[in-house]
Scaffold this motif. Structure first.
Motif, PDB file in Angstrom:
ATOM      1  N   ALA A  32       0.838  -1.204   0.000  1.00  0.00           N
ATOM      2  CA  ALA A  32       0.000   0.000   0.000  1.00  0.00           C
ATOM      3  C   ALA A  32       0.872   1.254   0.000  1.00  0.00           C
ATOM      4  CB  ALA A  32      -0.936  -0.005   1.208  1.00  0.00           C
ATOM      5  N   ALA A  33       1.866   1.282   0.900  1.00  0.00           N
ATOM      6  CA  ALA A  33       2.777   2.422   0.940  1.00  0.00           C
ATOM      7  C   ALA A  33       3.611   2.502  -0.340  1.00  0.00           C
ATOM      8  CB  ALA A  33       3.695   2.323   2.155  1.00  0.00           C
ATOM      9  N   GLY A  34       3.991   1.341  -0.891  1.00  0.00           N
ATOM     10  CA  GLY A  34       4.752   1.330  -2.141  1.00  0.00           C
ATOM     11  C   GLY A  34       3.957   1.885  -3.302  1.00  0.00           C
ATOM     12  N   LEU A  35       2.677   1.532  -3.386  1.00  0.00           N
ATOM     13  CA  LEU A  35       1.836   2.039  -4.459  1.00  0.00           C
ATOM     14  C   LEU A  35       1.685   3.560  -4.361  1.00  0.00           C
ATOM     15  CD1 LEU A  35      -0.026   1.497  -6.864  1.00  0.00           C
ATOM     16  CD2 LEU A  35      -1.898   1.120  -5.234  1.00  0.00           C
ATOM     17  N   ALA A  95      12.588 -14.460   3.027  1.00  0.00           N
ATOM     18  CA  ALA A  95      11.848 -15.033   1.898  1.00  0.00           C
ATOM     19  C   ALA A  95      11.069 -13.958   1.143  1.00  0.00           C
ATOM     20  CB  ALA A  95      10.899 -16.119   2.401  1.00  0.00           C
ATOM     21  N   ILE A  96      10.441 -13.040   1.865  1.00  0.00           N
ATOM     22  CA  ILE A  96       9.673 -11.973   1.215  1.00  0.00           C
ATOM     23  C   ILE A  96      10.594 -11.069   0.406  1.00  0.00           C
ATOM     24  CG2 ILE A  96       8.282  -9.904   1.624  1.00  0.00           C
ATOM     25  CD1 ILE A  96       7.081 -11.307   4.050  1.00  0.00           C
ATOM     26  N   VAL A  97      11.722 -10.674   1.001  1.00  0.00           N
ATOM     27  CA  VAL A  97      12.663  -9.798   0.306  1.00  0.00           C
ATOM     28  C   VAL A  97      13.204 -10.478  -0.951  1.00  0.00           C
ATOM     29  CG1 VAL A  97      14.942  -8.724   0.453  1.00  0.00           C
ATOM     30  CG2 VAL A  97      13.310  -8.449   2.325  1.00  0.00           C
ATOM     31  N   CYS A  98      13.604 -11.733  -0.815  1.00  0.00           N
ATOM     32  CA  CYS A  98      14.133 -12.464  -1.980  1.00  0.00           C
ATOM     33  C   CYS A  98      13.068 -12.604  -3.067  1.00  0.00           C
ATOM     34  CB  CYS A  98      14.643 -13.842  -1.549  1.00  0.00           C
ATOM     35  SG  CYS A  98      16.125 -13.795  -0.532  1.00  0.00           S
ATOM     36  N   GLY A  99      11.822 -12.863  -2.647  1.00  0.00           N
ATOM     37  CA  GLY A  99      10.746 -13.003  -3.626  1.00  0.00           C
ATOM     38  C   GLY A  99      10.474 -11.716  -4.378  1.00  0.00           C
ATOM     39  N   VAL A 127      13.592  -1.800  -5.192  1.00  0.00           N
ATOM     40  CA  VAL A 127      14.433  -1.424  -4.057  1.00  0.00           C
ATOM     41  C   VAL A 127      13.609  -0.709  -2.997  1.00  0.00           C
ATOM     42  CG1 VAL A 127      16.379   0.025  -3.342  1.00  0.00           C
ATOM     43  CG2 VAL A 127      16.533  -1.305  -5.437  1.00  0.00           C
ATOM     44  N   THR A 128      12.682   0.130  -3.431  1.00  0.00           N
ATOM     45  CA  THR A 128      11.819   0.849  -2.495  1.00  0.00           C
ATOM     46  C   THR A 128      10.952  -0.114  -1.700  1.00  0.00           C
ATOM     47  OG1 THR A 128      11.762   2.767  -3.977  1.00  0.00           O
ATOM     48  CG2 THR A 128      10.061   2.648  -2.289  1.00  0.00           C
ATOM     49  N   VAL A 145       9.739   8.384 -19.854  1.00  0.00           N
ATOM     50  CA  VAL A 145       9.246   7.234 -19.087  1.00  0.00           C
ATOM     51  C   VAL A 145       9.563   5.901 -19.763  1.00  0.00           C
ATOM     52  CG1 VAL A 145       7.185   6.108 -18.161  1.00  0.00           C
ATOM     53  CG2 VAL A 145       7.474   8.580 -17.891  1.00  0.00           C
ATOM     54  N   PRO A 146       9.291   5.725 -21.073  1.00  0.00           N
ATOM     55  CA  PRO A 146       9.614   4.428 -21.690  1.00  0.00           C
ATOM     56  C   PRO A 146      11.094   4.072 -21.629  1.00  0.00           C
ATOM     57  CG  PRO A 146       8.108   5.662 -23.075  1.00  0.00           C
ATOM     58  CD  PRO A 146       8.562   6.607 -22.019  1.00  0.00           C
ATOM     59  N   GLU A 147      11.969   5.059 -21.876  1.00  0.00           N
ATOM     60  CA  GLU A 147      13.398   4.776 -21.880  1.00  0.00           C
ATOM     61  C   GLU A 147      13.935   4.499 -20.476  1.00  0.00           C
ATOM     62  OE1 GLU A 147      15.577   4.444 -24.464  1.00  0.00           O
ATOM     63  OE2 GLU A 147      13.775   4.493 -25.713  1.00  0.00           O
ATOM     64  N   ALA A 148      13.351   5.148 -19.487  1.00  0.00           N
ATOM     65  CA  ALA A 148      13.823   4.969 -18.107  1.00  0.00           C
ATOM     66  C   ALA A 148      13.069   3.863 -17.371  1.00  0.00           C
ATOM     67  CB  ALA A 148      13.675   6.286 -17.339  1.00  0.00           C
ATOM     68  N   LEU A 149      12.127   3.205 -18.034  1.00  0.00           N
ATOM     69  CA  LEU A 149      11.246   2.248 -17.360  1.00  0.00           C
ATOM     70  C   LEU A 149      11.989   1.123 -16.637  1.00  0.00           C
ATOM     71  CD1 LEU A 149       8.300   1.762 -16.766  1.00  0.00           C
ATOM     72  CD2 LEU A 149       8.138   0.386 -18.853  1.00  0.00           C
ATOM     73  N   PRO A 150      13.022   0.510 -17.228  1.00  0.00           N
ATOM     74  CA  PRO A 150      13.739  -0.530 -16.470  1.00  0.00           C
ATOM     75  C   PRO A 150      14.301  -0.016 -15.152  1.00  0.00           C
ATOM     76  CG  PRO A 150      14.316  -0.651 -18.792  1.00  0.00           C
ATOM     77  CD  PRO A 150      13.519   0.611 -18.620  1.00  0.00           C
ATOM     78  N   GLY A 151      14.905   1.181 -15.186  1.00  0.00           N
ATOM     79  CA  GLY A 151      15.429   1.757 -13.955  1.00  0.00           C
ATOM     80  C   GLY A 151      14.340   2.140 -12.979  1.00  0.00           C
ATOM     81  N   ILE A 152      13.210   2.592 -13.504  1.00  0.00           N
ATOM     82  CA  ILE A 152      12.077   2.955 -12.649  1.00  0.00           C
ATOM     83  C   ILE A 152      11.544   1.722 -11.928  1.00  0.00           C
ATOM     84  CG2 ILE A 152       9.656   3.693 -12.720  1.00  0.00           C
ATOM     85  CD1 ILE A 152      10.486   5.651 -14.951  1.00  0.00           C
ATOM     86  N   VAL A 153      11.424   0.604 -12.644  1.00  0.00           N
ATOM     87  CA  VAL A 153      10.939  -0.637 -12.039  1.00  0.00           C
ATOM     88  C   VAL A 153      11.955  -1.173 -11.036  1.00  0.00           C
ATOM     89  CG1 VAL A 153      10.301  -3.038 -12.490  1.00  0.00           C
ATOM     90  CG2 VAL A 153       9.489  -1.219 -14.001  1.00  0.00           C
ATOM     91  N   ALA A 154      13.238  -1.134 -11.404  1.00  0.00           N
ATOM     92  CA  ALA A 154      14.273  -1.605 -10.484  1.00  0.00           C
ATOM     93  C   ALA A 154      14.293  -0.751  -9.214  1.00  0.00           C
ATOM     94  CB  ALA A 154      15.637  -1.561 -11.174  1.00  0.00           C
ATOM     95  N   GLY A 155      14.119   0.554  -9.376  1.00  0.00           N
ATOM     96  CA  GLY A 155      14.075   1.441  -8.220  1.00  0.00           C
ATOM     97  C   GLY A 155      12.864   1.182  -7.347  1.00  0.00           C
TER      98      GLY A 155
END
Length: 218
Positions: free
Chosen positions: A22-25, A198-202, A152-153, A139-149
């Motif tokens: 919820a906080a992540g969204l 387990a949650i973090v790894c998943g 991490v969040t 947004v499209p070009e940075a999308l991989p980094g946005i998802v990876a970030g």
């Protein structure tokens, strides 16, 4: 572990996941536009406005510089105003989201700054406006980094949600403190640690697979 403690563990896992996602969204919805604003209003950006950029940067840095446990306590009046209480899982989402938003904004900003400026200039040359550049290039070009970030969040939020358990937010942190530490239930403490790992790894695995799928440079 007794059936009662096992039921408490399952409920705590659900509470931790609820707080985290919820906080992540909320941090994604609020942090990505903030990251875009930081990039767009910077020197040489598509909507250069150094005054707005410095103000936004100062606000982001101000929230990021406050340790989460202090922010958690300082935001109790705000939490009560929004949720009606300062205790429980729903109440913890407020400070978690407020802490995660500037954190994610900076991560998104880094990814957005890595977009090739040549692509931006090409869209400008073809008559593209600011929204076209954001929608079709940034947004499209940075999308991989946005998802990876964002991945991490989410991982960071899991740790923060455990910390929030220290003041009655529920979740795995609360279970570990009340039963694992205060009542010397070693099995509970071990179970909490294993579940958190387990949650973090998943989450990290899912995030990495999603990045691989959307990264056209791979």
């Amino acid at each position: 572990m007794t059936p009662v403690l096992f039921d408490l563990l399952l409920r705590s896992v659900w509470e931790t996941l609820l707080m985290t996602f919820a906080a992540g969204l909320i941090s994604l919805i609020a942090g990505l536009p903030l990251g875009l604003a930081l990039v767009a209003t910077d020197r040489g950006g598509i909507a250069e406005n150094l005054s707005v950029n410095r103000l936004a940067g100062a606000i982001v840095n101000g929230f990021r510089s406050v340790p989460f446990i202090i922010l958690l306590v300082a935001l109790i009046p705000v939490t009560r105003l929004i949720v009606g209480t300062a205790l429980g899982t729903a109440a913890a989402i407020v400070p978690l989201a407020i802490a995660a938003t500037p954190y994610y904004a900076r991560i998104a900003e880094v990814s957005l700054r890595e977009v090739d400026r040549g692509l931006i200039e090409a869209v400008r040359a073809m008559g593209g406006n600011r929204w076209t550049i954001i929608r079709e290039v940034l947004v499209p070009e940075a999308l991989p980094g946005i998802v990876a970030g964002f991945t991490v969040t989410l991982v960071t939020l899991i740790g923060a949600s455990a910390m929030a358990g220290a003041i009655g937010a529920g979740g795995l942190g609360d279970l570990a403190i009340r039963y694992g530490y205060q009542r010397f239930e070693t099995s509970v403490m071990v179970a909490v640690v294993v579940v958190l790992i387990a949650i973090v790894c998943g989450i990290q695995w899912l995030g990495d697979r999603l990045v691989e799928r959307i990264d056209h440079r791979a």
